[in-house]
Design an enzyme around this catalytic site. Structure first.
Site, PDB file in Angstrom:
ATOM      1  N   HIS A 177       0.844  -1.193   0.000  1.00  0.00           N
ATOM      2  CA  HIS A 177       0.000   0.000   0.000  1.00  0.00           C
ATOM      3  C   HIS A 177       0.875   1.237   0.000  1.00  0.00           C
ATOM      4  O   HIS A 177       1.922   1.257   0.635  1.00  0.00           O
ATOM      5  CB  HIS A 177      -0.932   0.021   1.225  1.00  0.00           C
ATOM      6  CG  HIS A 177      -2.108   0.908   1.017  1.00  0.00           C
ATOM      7  ND1 HIS A 177      -2.054   2.261   1.228  1.00  0.00           N
ATOM      8  CD2 HIS A 177      -3.348   0.631   0.570  1.00  0.00           C
ATOM      9  CE1 HIS A 177      -3.225   2.774   0.927  1.00  0.00           C
ATOM     10  NE2 HIS A 177      -4.030   1.816   0.527  1.00  0.00           N
ATOM     11  N   ASP A 214      -7.999  -5.135  -0.675  1.00  0.00           N
ATOM     12  CA  ASP A 214      -8.443  -5.949  -1.806  1.00  0.00           C
ATOM     13  C   ASP A 214      -8.206  -7.437  -1.622  1.00  0.00           C
ATOM     14  O   ASP A 214      -8.805  -8.241  -2.332  1.00  0.00           O
ATOM     15  CB  ASP A 214      -7.726  -5.492  -3.083  1.00  0.00           C
ATOM     16  CG  ASP A 214      -8.292  -4.183  -3.600  1.00  0.00           C
ATOM     17  OD1 ASP A 214      -9.513  -3.998  -3.482  1.00  0.00           O
ATOM     18  OD2 ASP A 214      -7.520  -3.358  -4.101  1.00  0.00           O
TER      19      ASP A 214
HETATM   20  N1  ACO Z   1       3.941  -7.592  -4.884  1.00  0.00           N
HETATM   21  C1  ACO Z   1       5.288  -7.649  -5.026  1.00  0.00           C
HETATM   22  N2  ACO Z   1       6.079  -6.600  -4.814  1.00  0.00           N
HETATM   23  C2  ACO Z   1       5.516  -5.456  -4.448  1.00  0.00           C
HETATM   24  C3  ACO Z   1       4.135  -5.326  -4.246  1.00  0.00           C
HETATM   25  C4  ACO Z   1       3.349  -6.442  -4.479  1.00  0.00           C
HETATM   26  N3  ACO Z   1       2.017  -6.397  -4.331  1.00  0.00           N
HETATM   27  N4  ACO Z   1       3.853  -4.073  -3.873  1.00  0.00           N
HETATM   28  C5  ACO Z   1       5.007  -3.427  -3.816  1.00  0.00           C
HETATM   29  N5  ACO Z   1       6.019  -4.257  -4.160  1.00  0.00           N
HETATM   30  C6  ACO Z   1       7.434  -3.924  -4.246  1.00  0.00           C
HETATM   31  C7  ACO Z   1       7.701  -3.207  -5.548  1.00  0.00           C
HETATM   32  O1  ACO Z   1       8.032  -4.100  -6.586  1.00  0.00           O
HETATM   33  C8  ACO Z   1       8.840  -2.308  -5.157  1.00  0.00           C
HETATM   34  O2  ACO Z   1      10.014  -3.086  -5.085  1.00  0.00           O
HETATM   35  P1  ACO Z   1      11.404  -2.475  -5.621  1.00  0.00           P
HETATM   36  O3  ACO Z   1      11.675  -1.303  -4.717  1.00  0.00           O
HETATM   37  O4  ACO Z   1      12.331  -3.630  -5.466  1.00  0.00           O
HETATM   38  O5  ACO Z   1      11.153  -2.074  -7.041  1.00  0.00           O
HETATM   39  C9  ACO Z   1       8.506  -1.912  -3.734  1.00  0.00           C
HETATM   40  O6  ACO Z   1       7.704  -2.968  -3.218  1.00  0.00           O
HETATM   41  C10 ACO Z   1       7.739  -0.598  -3.659  1.00  0.00           C
HETATM   42  O7  ACO Z   1       6.556  -0.743  -4.458  1.00  0.00           O
HETATM   43  P2  ACO Z   1       5.888   0.406  -5.305  1.00  0.00           P
HETATM   44  O8  ACO Z   1       5.022  -0.211  -6.344  1.00  0.00           O
HETATM   45  O9  ACO Z   1       6.893   1.391  -5.774  1.00  0.00           O
HETATM   46  O10 ACO Z   1       5.035   1.081  -4.183  1.00  0.00           O
HETATM   47  P3  ACO Z   1       3.836   2.061  -4.446  1.00  0.00           P
HETATM   48  O11 ACO Z   1       3.650   2.821  -3.203  1.00  0.00           O
HETATM   49  O12 ACO Z   1       4.005   2.828  -5.703  1.00  0.00           O
HETATM   50  O13 ACO Z   1       2.655   1.049  -4.724  1.00  0.00           O
HETATM   51  C11 ACO Z   1       0.835  -0.293  -4.694  1.00  0.00           C
HETATM   52  C12 ACO Z   1       1.627   0.746  -3.915  1.00  0.00           C
HETATM   53  C13 ACO Z   1       0.477   0.258  -6.084  1.00  0.00           C
HETATM   54  C14 ACO Z   1      -0.445  -0.574  -3.944  1.00  0.00           C
HETATM   55  C15 ACO Z   1       1.690  -1.567  -4.812  1.00  0.00           C
HETATM   56  O14 ACO Z   1       1.966  -2.097  -3.541  1.00  0.00           O
HETATM   57  C16 ACO Z   1       1.028  -2.598  -5.698  1.00  0.00           C
HETATM   58  O15 ACO Z   1       1.163  -2.543  -6.919  1.00  0.00           O
HETATM   59  N6  ACO Z   1       0.283  -3.577  -5.085  1.00  0.00           N
HETATM   60  C17 ACO Z   1      -0.435  -4.551  -5.861  1.00  0.00           C
HETATM   61  C18 ACO Z   1      -1.732  -3.945  -6.398  1.00  0.00           C
HETATM   62  C19 ACO Z   1      -2.758  -3.720  -5.314  1.00  0.00           C
HETATM   63  O16 ACO Z   1      -2.994  -4.568  -4.468  1.00  0.00           O
HETATM   64  N7  ACO Z   1      -3.418  -2.561  -5.393  1.00  0.00           N
HETATM   65  C20 ACO Z   1      -4.477  -2.200  -4.444  1.00  0.00           C
HETATM   66  C21 ACO Z   1      -4.012  -1.156  -3.491  1.00  0.00           C
HETATM   67  S1  ACO Z   1      -5.238  -0.780  -2.293  1.00  0.00           S
HETATM   68  C22 ACO Z   1      -6.371   0.089  -3.161  1.00  0.00           C
HETATM   69  O17 ACO Z   1      -6.096   0.839  -4.029  1.00  0.00           O
HETATM   70  C23 ACO Z   1      -7.735  -0.141  -2.850  1.00  0.00           C
END
Ligand code: ACO
Length: 375
Positions: free
Chosen positions: A261, A312
């Site tokens: 998140h 989610d």
């Molecule tokens: N699975 C695997 N790795 C992940 C995940 C995940 N679900 N989420 C974050 N990471 C990793 C990223 O790959 C990144 O790693 P790196 O630094 O080695 O590249 C690090 O954690 C940071 O992740 P970001 O995507 O840059 O974090 P951000 O704050 O932009 O993203 C987000 C948050 C979009 C929710 C992300 O965690 C994600 O894509 N999750 C999966 C989709 C999801 O569940 N979305 C629903 C969110 S809740 C809502 O909107 C209702």
């Protein structure tokens, strides 16, 4: 040479872009108008939460009944709107269908040309009812059935299940779904709410703001993740394969939907409620497979990546147990979040200023026009 934005800057991470009195996330605690989400999920109804978000206080019994009646009555989609909406293809993803249908609703809205706060609150009430009617109608129409109108005197949770399935829902399903709606109703300046506020801030209109928000919610990095979670669980197939499947996905650097998140780094406070609901429903239905698989996935992702489930993740198995088709999971999110979106639109307009940030230009400079035949 222009500086390259950091990842955090590119995502406006931790940037305060507005002020609000609707919803807060402070020290990992989510609260609607000062009421902790744990308190509301345990004790309130979605109707009370809708009132709280829109009008700023918990309703009296009479206020609640009046509002719920208005939502159910407003939830009847006018015949002229149906005429257009029923012409939409039913093979498209339901979020696309919903986005266009909500836009059409504006034409027949009795307050079409009125952008006052009073008119916007009336639109909020109607849209809250109509979204449920539309989402359930989509599923009925694609299955060759006619849409069902909401029952006046019943809650949104009751009406959603009734309008979808065409029969009286049982009390446990209604209560479970009501809690799900509470948990999804608002979330400070999430991406779709930001979209709604940006649209409203141009002095556009309520339906345009909600249409923008639906388009934003649809993406798999936002509301679209719950559907992707169920698709993933389906691909894993059985609990014994969960660990291996997740390890392989992480090795490929795939994102595991329903984890991580932008704001919560120590866990999404909504996830624990949904986990309990999924477990209880699974037991009640005599089918704990999806809950158990979810628990295993949760364990592996936490162990391997230190990532915690978000709203989610367990909502996917919960909705599945309620008999809701997977591609309706994100539209359900919209049926709940419309209350938060509309409250934010009203709040934005009460102290409006055009939202217009700047971009750092990184393209070519000092170019000179070359005639088309000379390129
Ligand atoms: N699975 C695997 N790795 C992940 C995940 C995940 N679900 N989420 C974050 N990471 C990793 C990223 O790959 C990144 O790693 P790196 O630094 O080695 O590249 C690090 O954690 C940071 O992740 P970001 O995507 O840059 O974090 P951000 O704050 O932009 O993203 C987000 C948050 C979009 C929710 C992300 O965690 C994600 O894509 N999750 C999966 C989709 C999801 O569940 N979305 C629903 C969110 S809740 C809502 O909107 C209702």
């Amino acid at each position: 040479m222009a500086t390259v934005l950091t990842q955090a800057e590119a995502g406006l991470e931790d940037i305060i872009a507005t002020s609000t009195s609707i919803c807060s996330i402070e020290n990992g605690v989510l609260a609607y108008r000062g009421y902790n989400i744990d308190d509301l999920a345990t004790n309130a109804t979605f109707g009370e939460v809708t009132y709280l978000l829109l009008y700023g206080k918990l309703p009296t019994r009479t206020e609640l009944e009046t509002m719920e009646k208005a939502i159910a009555e407003g939830g009847k989609v006018p015949a002229d709107a149906w005429k257009i909406i029923k012409g939409f293809p039913l093979t498209v993803p339901p979020m696309d269908w919903l986005r266009s249908a909500v836009s059409v609703l504006s034409f027949s809205d009795p307050d079409y040309k009125d952008g006052s706060n009073e008119a916007n609150l009336r639109k909020a009430i109607r849209l809250t009812g109509q979204m449920t009617t539309l989402v359930t109608a989509f599923d009925r129409l694609r299955n060759g059935k006619e849409p069902i109108e909401p029952k006046v005197g019943k809650s949104q949770a009751y009406n959603f299940l009734y309008q979808l399935l065409g029969q009286e829902p049982d009390a446990t399903s209604v209560k479970t779904f009501d809690i799900c709606l509470i948990l999804h109703a608002d979330h400070e300046l999430n991406a779709s709410t930001f979209s709604a506020r940006v649209t409203a801030a141009t002095l556009s209109d309520m339906h345009s703001a909600i249409t923008s928000a639906i388009g934003t919610l649809k993406g798999p990095l936002h509301g679209g993740a719950n559907e992707q979670v169920m698709i993933m669980l389906g691909k894993i197939g059985e609990a014994s394969k969960a660990e291996e499947w997740i390890r392989a996905a992480l090795a490929r650097k795939d994102k595991i939907m329903g984890f991580g998140h932008r704001v919560y780094k120590n866990g999404d406070p909504r996830a624990k409620h949904l986990m309990k609901l999924s477990e209880a429903l699974g037991k009640m239905k005599g089918d704990t497979k999806w809950f158990e698989m979810s628990r295993l996935v949760d364990g592996v992702v936490q162990k391997e990546k230190g990532l915690l489930p978000n709203v989610d993740f367990y909502s996917a198995s919960t909705y599945h147990y309620l008999g809701i088709p997977t591609d309706l999971f994100t539209p359900i999110f919209a049926c709940s979040r419309v209350t938060g979106w509309t409250a934010h639109v009203c709040e934005q307009l009460a102290h409006n200023r055009l939202i217009r940030p700047r971009a750092e230009y990184q393209g070519a400079r000092d170019q000179h026009y070359v005639a088309i035949d000379k390129r």
